[in-house]
Motif scaffolding. Sequence first.
Motif, PDB file in Angstrom:
ATOM      1  N   LYS A  55       0.832  -1.207   0.000  1.00 38.73           N
ATOM      2  CA  LYS A  55       0.000   0.000   0.000  1.00 38.73           C
ATOM      3  C   LYS A  55       0.864   1.253   0.000  1.00 38.73           C
ATOM      4  N   TRP A  56       1.918   1.243   0.827  1.00 36.66           N
ATOM      5  CA  TRP A  56       2.774   2.425   0.901  1.00 36.66           C
ATOM      6  C   TRP A  56       3.426   2.718  -0.445  1.00 36.66           C
ATOM      7  N   LEU A  57       3.952   1.682  -1.106  1.00 35.10           N
ATOM      8  CA  LEU A  57       4.590   1.900  -2.395  1.00 35.10           C
ATOM      9  C   LEU A  57       3.589   2.364  -3.443  1.00 35.10           C
ATOM     10  N   ALA A  58       2.408   1.766  -3.448  1.00 34.98           N
ATOM     11  CA  ALA A  58       1.383   2.191  -4.402  1.00 34.98           C
ATOM     12  C   ALA A  58       1.004   3.647  -4.173  1.00 34.98           C
ATOM     13  N   ASP A  59       0.845   4.023  -2.908  1.00 32.33           N
ATOM     14  CA  ASP A  59       0.482   5.411  -2.589  1.00 32.33           C
ATOM     15  C   ASP A  59       1.575   6.389  -2.992  1.00 32.33           C
ATOM     16  N   VAL A  60       2.823   6.050  -2.652  1.00 34.01           N
ATOM     17  CA  VAL A  60       3.905   6.994  -2.943  1.00 34.01           C
ATOM     18  C   VAL A  60       4.123   7.107  -4.450  1.00 34.01           C
ATOM     19  N   ASN A  61       3.987   6.015  -5.179  1.00 32.30           N
ATOM     20  CA  ASN A  61       4.109   6.090  -6.638  1.00 32.30           C
ATOM     21  C   ASN A  61       3.026   6.985  -7.232  1.00 32.30           C
ATOM     22  N   ALA A  62       1.804   6.818  -6.722  1.00 29.75           N
ATOM     23  CA  ALA A  62       0.697   7.648  -7.222  1.00 29.75           C
ATOM     24  C   ALA A  62       0.924   9.116  -6.883  1.00 29.75           C
TER      25      ALA A  62
ATOM     26  N   TYR B  94       3.808  10.662  -6.365  1.00 29.34           N
ATOM     27  CA  TYR B  94       4.889  11.210  -7.188  1.00 29.34           C
ATOM     28  C   TYR B  94       4.388  11.562  -8.589  1.00 29.34           C
ATOM     29  N   LYS B  95       3.510  10.725  -9.133  1.00 35.90           N
ATOM     30  CA  LYS B  95       2.945  11.029 -10.458  1.00 35.90           C
ATOM     31  C   LYS B  95       2.155  12.332 -10.425  1.00 35.90           C
ATOM     32  N   LEU B  96       1.346  12.501  -9.375  1.00 39.54           N
ATOM     33  CA  LEU B  96       0.577  13.732  -9.250  1.00 39.54           C
ATOM     34  C   LEU B  96       1.493  14.939  -9.091  1.00 39.54           C
ATOM     35  N   ILE B  97       2.535  14.797  -8.276  1.00 42.80           N
ATOM     36  CA  ILE B  97       3.453  15.915  -8.041  1.00 42.80           C
ATOM     37  C   ILE B  97       4.202  16.269  -9.320  1.00 42.80           C
ATOM     38  N   ASN B  98       4.653  15.258 -10.046  1.00 44.78           N
ATOM     39  CA  ASN B  98       5.395  15.530 -11.279  1.00 44.78           C
ATOM     40  C   ASN B  98       4.534  16.207 -12.328  1.00 44.78           C
ATOM     41  N   ALA B  99       3.212  15.985 -12.245  1.00 38.34           N
ATOM     42  CA  ALA B  99       2.302  16.616 -13.205  1.00 38.34           C
ATOM     43  C   ALA B  99       1.943  18.049 -12.822  1.00 38.34           C
ATOM     44  N   MET B 100       2.278  18.451 -11.612  1.00 35.89           N
ATOM     45  CA  MET B 100       1.956  19.814 -11.168  1.00 35.89           C
ATOM     46  C   MET B 100       2.876  20.828 -11.850  1.00 35.89           C
TER      47      MET B 100
END
Length: 530
Positions: free
Chosen positions: A116-123, A125-131
């Motif tokens: 869960k932690w890895l799935a959350d952090v990956n998601a 990071y994707k949101l942050i990189n898109a900002m």
Amino acid sequence: MEETTGEAMRRLERSSIACGCIAGAYIACGLLLAGCATRTELPRASAAPLYAMRREDALWLERASFGLDSASVESYRQLGRERFLDRQLHPGEAVLPAPIAAEMAALEVTRADPVKWLADVNAQYKLINAMPDGADKEQARKALNDRGNKLAYEATRRDLLRAVYSPAQLQEQMVWFWLNHFSVFQYKANLRWLVGDYEERAIRPHVFGHFKDLVMASLEHPAMLQYLDNNQNAAGHINENYARELLELHTLGVGGGYSQQDVQELARVLTGVGVNVGDQPKLKPEMQRMYIRSGAFEFNPARHDFGSKTLLGHPIDGRGFGEVEAAVSLIVSQPACARFVSRELAIYFVADNPPAALVERMAQTFMRTDGDIGAVLHSLFMSREFEAALGAKFKDPTRYVVSAIRFAYDGRPISNTRPLLNWLNGLGEAPYGRQTPDGYPLTELGWASSGQMSRRFEIARAIGAGNAGLFNPEDGAAADAAGFPQLSNRLYFEAVEPFLAARTKDALNRANSQQEWNTFLLSSPEFTYE
């Protein structure tokens, strides 16, 4: 005083370099700092009869643990050496003091869910990189990094509390040893979210078991796979990083009889071994039965090189993950692996240049027992070479810091481990902090510089002068317990004082206060070597 501590230490360093004697430097430091002091009669132990430990027993126990405390001395006294060792090698469920157990139970890392932690952090990071670039993006990235840092610190906090308080002291030492042997670096990729689980699932259950199981557990953990890039290793896009370190650092050692071709062939064997916290890949029917998923670990046959390989002169037929198991079995069965692992253990516990005869006997035990680590350790701790080396092994920073806390506070629960981590950072041996995969040095040469000596003296002074912040709650609340150490206690008179050198006793007698006396003892040669 006529000199400041810094001036004394600088003069000490110059004299130490001149004479080439670190042990003498520690005593000289005590004499320098107490030069203007009058002799002070410090409190003696109670008049009750004392258990007189032999020097060999005290040093053996210190080497088999993270340092002396009253509980370990009493256990050793009741059981004797061989029964004490047997209990350490078969510890069962270690019972921690109630306040320490409560502290550990409250940690979020205790309830780790790496998938869960890895799935959350990956998601995230994707949101942050898109900002869009700007303050909001930087703040979001900082918040995510802070959470990762918190989880990694909790893993470290748990490690340190266990090292100080667990009655299963040899188990805790072996957890440290194998974490260092199969080292990962918390600041690469997403490892800060994984290091606590790496210890709990890959290392801790196997510290006294069969070496093959330990290698496989580390191989299948996402922390190792990300750290050494095997999650990028696929047919047609070979990445050799993990294969090379698996042979050189984890199993056979430099000069262990493998070639660059063996590295390449092992890398081919390891293709498809990686990490996945998302959906299962869509596979052809013939590959679906070969797919393996356990937590965040994945073997994806679509990424695997099914061609025939030759490893260490032995053919390995392409058959999926079975190749990995066969390759590891082959590697750990090599005499070079038995000698390499045995020598590393002997360097850590016995001497920087351990006796060849001892290493050979340990290696024979390794081979005879199919890599039974507990059996190898039994042969080490009960050997004549081990006893002959007692008193001459320089403590690495972790052993020095943890042994100081165990001795100074003797079971008293601390509430703040940040000072310990700060000391280890300053000494260069922070948990999960080794950037390169070779692990921290196990020999005196890596830790005996004049700068190290100076920092160790400051740590001794911080502990000797008061609670060093160890009893200030980490949440900033007011301290609810005092922490001044009284080192001239029963434990000292039972297991330390009878074996002090004359120069050390003279330095202690010159102490101007209990604080100075504590500092001199914790920075003495007898506390620096074991």
